[in-house]
Design a protein around this motif. Structure first.
Motif, PDB file in Angstrom:
ATOM      1  N   GLU A 186       0.785  -1.262  -0.101  1.00 27.28           N
ATOM      2  CA  GLU A 186       0.022  -0.104  -0.125  1.00 27.28           C
ATOM      3  C   GLU A 186       0.767   1.119  -0.085  1.00 27.28           C
ATOM      4  N   GLY A 187       0.343   2.220  -0.193  1.00 23.06           N
ATOM      5  CA  GLY A 187       0.807   3.648   0.040  1.00 23.06           C
ATOM      6  C   GLY A 187       1.874   4.453  -1.150  1.00 23.06           C
ATOM      7  N   SER A 207       2.751   6.624  -4.047  1.00 24.17           N
ATOM      8  CA  SER A 207       2.175   7.813  -4.591  1.00 24.17           C
ATOM      9  C   SER A 207       2.836   8.428  -5.492  1.00 24.17           C
TER      10      SER A 207
END
Length: 195
Positions: free
Chosen positions: A105-106, A108
């Motif tokens: 996840e995560g 960007s």
């Protein structure tokens, strides 16, 4: 597809050999960098509407105008920024696949353009948090016609043209890259002391 690729390479070779006919003029590098950052992003979004990335700018408000050929420096910035967006798009795709496998996840995707006035130079940095440049090819990235971008994605010209344009402006380019973390290209333009 191969015909289009050949045509693109021939056009690129002609462009590669053509000397710039532009005229140097006092140029606001902040405005130029901002314009080409947005142009690159919207160009990629037009090709792939699912592409998203964060754009960050850190522009030095005290940047003096410097004498450059704006079209040529625009080409340099556009090429480097396109490469940065390509790198974060590649990492996004691989992260989506990895996430499916490992629950990552995560990530960007982010491209950051920074300008800074140094004592006797202006520095522009173009940073991405893509996959980085593999150690094995770092020494080749300024070679003529070397490219990391997949066939059909770019012109296939690589960074050699950028280096030639910057040499013409007495500017330097270098990069720092760490696999899995990202890449930063640093361009420095000398500031001429006027008497």
């Amino acid at each position: 597809h191969h015909g289009q690729r050949a045509s693109s390479i021939v056009k690129g070779m002609l462009e590669h050999s053509r000397a710039s006919t532009g005229v140097k003029e006092p140029t606001d590098l902040n405005a130029l960098a901002d314009e080409y950052l947005r142009l690159a992003y919207h160009g990629l979004r037009a090709k792939d509407s699912s592409f998203n990335a964060k754009m960050e700018t850190h522009f030095d408000p005290d940047l003096p105008k410097i004498e450059v050929i704006p079209q040529d420096i625009g080409r340099v910035l556009l090429n480097l920024i396109n490469n940065a967006f390509y790198a974060v798009a590649e990492r996004s795709r691989s992260t989506v696949n990895e996430k499916a496998k490992h629950g990552i996840e995560g990530y960007s995707p982010t491209v950051t353009v920074t300008t800074k006035k140094l004592e006797n130079a202006i520095e522009i940095s173009i940073q991405d948090n893509g996959n980085g440049i593999p150690e094995a090819i770092k020494s080749k990235i300024f070679d003529p016609f070397f490219t990391m971008i997949a066939a059909g994605e770019g012109s296939g010209l690589g960074l050699d043209i950028i280096k030639r344009i910057l040499d013409h402006h007495e500017a330097t380019i270098k990069f720092e890259s760490t696999e899995g973390i990202g890449t930063t290209f640093l361009i420095r333009f000398p500031i001429r002391k006027t008497s």
